[in-house]
Motif scaffolding. Structure first.
Motif, PDB file in Angstrom:
ATOM      1  N   LEU A  61      42.345  43.274  35.076  1.00 51.07           N
ATOM      2  CA  LEU A  61      41.411  44.392  35.024  1.00 51.07           C
ATOM      3  C   LEU A  61      39.985  43.862  35.057  1.00 51.07           C
ATOM      4  O   LEU A  61      39.701  42.790  34.527  1.00 51.07           O
ATOM      5  CB  LEU A  61      41.639  45.165  33.711  1.00 51.07           C
ATOM      6  CG  LEU A  61      40.873  46.451  33.470  1.00 51.07           C
ATOM      7  CD1 LEU A  61      41.361  47.554  34.417  1.00 51.07           C
ATOM      8  CD2 LEU A  61      41.037  46.901  32.020  1.00 51.07           C
ATOM      9  N   VAL A  62      39.093  44.625  35.681  1.00 44.66           N
ATOM     10  CA  VAL A  62      37.666  44.290  35.677  1.00 44.66           C
ATOM     11  C   VAL A  62      36.952  45.324  34.811  1.00 44.66           C
ATOM     12  O   VAL A  62      37.177  46.526  34.953  1.00 44.66           O
ATOM     13  CB  VAL A  62      37.073  44.302  37.097  1.00 44.66           C
ATOM     14  CG1 VAL A  62      35.569  44.032  37.053  1.00 44.66           C
ATOM     15  CG2 VAL A  62      37.769  43.266  37.976  1.00 44.66           C
ATOM     16  N   ALA A  77      36.172  44.748  41.390  1.00 43.60           N
ATOM     17  CA  ALA A  77      37.528  45.279  41.194  1.00 43.60           C
ATOM     18  C   ALA A  77      38.169  45.660  42.521  1.00 43.60           C
ATOM     19  O   ALA A  77      39.342  45.357  42.772  1.00 43.60           O
ATOM     20  CB  ALA A  77      37.478  46.494  40.260  1.00 43.60           C
ATOM     21  N   THR A  78      37.402  46.307  43.385  1.00 45.87           N
ATOM     22  CA  THR A  78      37.911  46.707  44.698  1.00 45.87           C
ATOM     23  C   THR A  78      38.295  45.483  45.519  1.00 45.87           C
ATOM     24  O   THR A  78      39.341  45.456  46.163  1.00 45.87           O
ATOM     25  CB  THR A  78      36.856  47.546  45.456  1.00 45.87           C
ATOM     26  OG1 THR A  78      36.575  48.720  44.682  1.00 45.87           O
ATOM     27  CG2 THR A  78      37.349  47.947  46.827  1.00 45.87           C
ATOM     28  N   SER A  79      37.449  44.449  45.481  1.00 44.03           N
ATOM     29  CA  SER A  79      37.725  43.222  46.216  1.00 44.03           C
ATOM     30  C   SER A  79      39.024  42.561  45.728  1.00 44.03           C
ATOM     31  O   SER A  79      39.789  42.022  46.516  1.00 44.03           O
ATOM     32  CB  SER A  79      36.543  42.258  46.068  1.00 44.03           C
ATOM     33  OG  SER A  79      36.781  41.058  46.737  1.00 44.03           O
ATOM     34  N   LEU A  80      39.273  42.643  44.423  1.00 45.98           N
ATOM     35  CA  LEU A  80      40.477  42.038  43.836  1.00 45.98           C
ATOM     36  C   LEU A  80      41.705  42.934  43.959  1.00 45.98           C
ATOM     37  O   LEU A  80      42.830  42.479  43.734  1.00 45.98           O
ATOM     38  CB  LEU A  80      40.242  41.754  42.347  1.00 45.98           C
ATOM     39  CG  LEU A  80      39.328  40.598  41.972  1.00 45.98           C
ATOM     40  CD1 LEU A  80      39.066  40.603  40.481  1.00 45.98           C
ATOM     41  CD2 LEU A  80      39.936  39.267  42.403  1.00 45.98           C
ATOM     42  N   GLY A  81      41.486  44.218  44.249  1.00 42.75           N
ATOM     43  CA  GLY A  81      42.597  45.163  44.244  1.00 42.75           C
ATOM     44  C   GLY A  81      43.056  45.483  42.832  1.00 42.75           C
ATOM     45  O   GLY A  81      44.236  45.735  42.579  1.00 42.75           O
ATOM     46  N   LYS A  82      42.104  45.478  41.881  1.00 44.10           N
ATOM     47  CA  LYS A  82      42.409  45.737  40.469  1.00 44.10           C
ATOM     48  C   LYS A  82      41.675  46.986  40.004  1.00 44.10           C
ATOM     49  O   LYS A  82      40.762  47.480  40.656  1.00 44.10           O
ATOM     50  CB  LYS A  82      41.982  44.546  39.591  1.00 44.10           C
ATOM     51  CG  LYS A  82      42.672  43.245  39.946  1.00 44.10           C
ATOM     52  CD  LYS A  82      44.176  43.322  39.707  1.00 44.10           C
ATOM     53  CE  LYS A  82      44.884  42.025  40.078  1.00 44.10           C
ATOM     54  NZ  LYS A  82      46.334  42.102  39.861  1.00 44.10           N
ATOM     55  N   GLY A  83      42.057  47.476  38.833  1.00 46.61           N
ATOM     56  CA  GLY A  83      41.397  48.637  38.251  1.00 46.61           C
ATOM     57  C   GLY A  83      40.057  48.273  37.632  1.00 46.61           C
ATOM     58  O   GLY A  83      39.742  47.096  37.433  1.00 46.61           O
ATOM     59  N   PHE A  84      39.283  49.311  37.307  1.00 45.50           N
ATOM     60  CA  PHE A  84      37.953  49.126  36.736  1.00 45.50           C
ATOM     61  C   PHE A  84      37.830  49.910  35.438  1.00 45.50           C
ATOM     62  O   PHE A  84      38.156  51.091  35.383  1.00 45.50           O
ATOM     63  CB  PHE A  84      36.879  49.598  37.723  1.00 45.50           C
ATOM     64  CG  PHE A  84      35.491  49.556  37.157  1.00 45.50           C
ATOM     65  CD1 PHE A  84      34.804  48.357  37.068  1.00 45.50           C
ATOM     66  CD2 PHE A  84      34.882  50.721  36.682  1.00 45.50           C
ATOM     67  CE1 PHE A  84      33.529  48.312  36.517  1.00 45.50           C
ATOM     68  CE2 PHE A  84      33.611  50.683  36.139  1.00 45.50           C
ATOM     69  CZ  PHE A  84      32.928  49.477  36.061  1.00 45.50           C
ATOM     70  N   LEU A  85      37.355  49.247  34.386  1.00 48.02           N
ATOM     71  CA  LEU A  85      37.126  49.865  33.087  1.00 48.02           C
ATOM     72  C   LEU A  85      35.632  49.909  32.808  1.00 48.02           C
ATOM     73  O   LEU A  85      34.963  48.875  32.844  1.00 48.02           O
ATOM     74  CB  LEU A  85      37.835  49.069  31.986  1.00 48.02           C
ATOM     75  CG  LEU A  85      37.575  49.520  30.544  1.00 48.02           C
ATOM     76  CD1 LEU A  85      38.198  50.894  30.287  1.00 48.02           C
ATOM     77  CD2 LEU A  85      38.110  48.488  29.564  1.00 48.02           C
ATOM     78  N   VAL A 153      38.946  36.679  30.540  1.00 44.12           N
ATOM     79  CA  VAL A 153      39.173  35.589  31.490  1.00 44.12           C
ATOM     80  C   VAL A 153      37.859  34.888  31.804  1.00 44.12           C
ATOM     81  O   VAL A 153      37.783  33.681  31.955  1.00 44.12           O
ATOM     82  CB  VAL A 153      39.782  36.135  32.802  1.00 44.12           C
ATOM     83  CG1 VAL A 153      39.935  35.024  33.838  1.00 44.12           C
ATOM     84  CG2 VAL A 153      41.106  36.797  32.538  1.00 44.12           C
ATOM     85  N   GLY A 154      36.796  35.703  31.920  1.00 47.46           N
ATOM     86  CA  GLY A 154      35.497  35.162  32.253  1.00 47.46           C
ATOM     87  C   GLY A 154      34.451  36.248  32.322  1.00 47.46           C
ATOM     88  O   GLY A 154      34.729  37.430  32.117  1.00 47.46           O
ATOM     89  N   VAL A 155      33.239  35.804  32.636  1.00 45.29           N
ATOM     90  CA  VAL A 155      32.057  36.650  32.692  1.00 45.29           C
ATOM     91  C   VAL A 155      31.380  36.411  34.032  1.00 45.29           C
ATOM     92  O   VAL A 155      31.252  35.259  34.464  1.00 45.29           O
ATOM     93  CB  VAL A 155      31.109  36.263  31.543  1.00 45.29           C
ATOM     94  CG1 VAL A 155      29.737  36.856  31.719  1.00 45.29           C
ATOM     95  CG2 VAL A 155      31.705  36.654  30.199  1.00 45.29           C
TER      96      VAL A 155
END
Length: 200
Positions: A61-62, A77-85, A153-155
């Motif tokens: 998640l991003v 998030a879009t680039s990774l294909g992940k959701g956004f919080l 995971v990181g910043v």
């Protein structure tokens, strides 16, 4: 440089010259990075550079910090294909939240909050903001994510200034930013040479 222009010969971080200097005085941040988001190629390359250190990491998640971190975070998030919080400023969510007090770059005391129904133990989160100046806002976001049991995971941010808080983040978490080493001193002095020829 024209906000929508894409140079044929692009050096790493070329898009940083699209950022605009503060023309309104000390009540505002010293620059406006968001001008580079108007340029689709600049935004795409900025996101690619931010994700480069995390290619081998599992990111579930991003999370993006209110408000400018929403633009960059959603793009990541879009680039990774992940959701956004969305990590919000207090008072905007109509549901149960976890809150965290902090001091922003101007020294103002604020509170941020996040919904309770997404973050959980085992979830691996990349936190994104536009800029890290004093580090107070990002540190609070990290604490908020970890308080709910998720793993940071990181910043990632366009820039991380070498302030006390910026150094703390770099020393304690994996991080990425878009600033070439030769420009870091200009970032830390809060003035870019590219501002000399800037025309609004």
């Amino acid at each position: 440089m024209d906000a929508l222009a894409v140079p044929a010969d692009r050096q790493k971080g070329w898009y940083l010259s699209l950022m605009a200097p503060n023309t309104k005085g000390p009540k505002f941040a010293w620059l406006d990075p968001s001008r580079l988001y108007c340029n689709s190629q600049a935004l795409a390359e900025c996101v690619k550079d931010l994700l480069s250190p995390f290619h081998n990491d599992t990111i579930d998640l991003v999370a993006g910090i209110d408000a400018m971190g929403f633009i960059l975070g959603a793009s990541v998030a879009t680039s990774l294909g992940k959701g956004f919080l969305a990590i919000r400023k207090a008072g905007h969510l109509c549901i149960e939240t976890q809150s965290q007090p902090y001091s922003d770059y101007s020294g103002r005391e604020k509170t941020m909050e996040v919904r309770l129904d997404v973050l959980k133990p085992g979830l691996r989160v990349l936190i994104v903001d536009q800029w890290i100046e004093t580090g107070g806002t990002m540190k609070a976001a990290i604490e908020l994510v970890e308080k709910l049991g998720a793993t940071v995971v990181g910043v990632a941010a366009v820039a991380i200034e070498n302030s006390e808080g910026g150094k703390w983040i770099k020393e304690n978490y994996r991080f990425s930013h878009c600033i070439p080493e030769e420009l870091q001193s200009q970032i830390d002095q809060q003035h870019l040479d590219s501002f000399k020829g800037f025309k609004s």
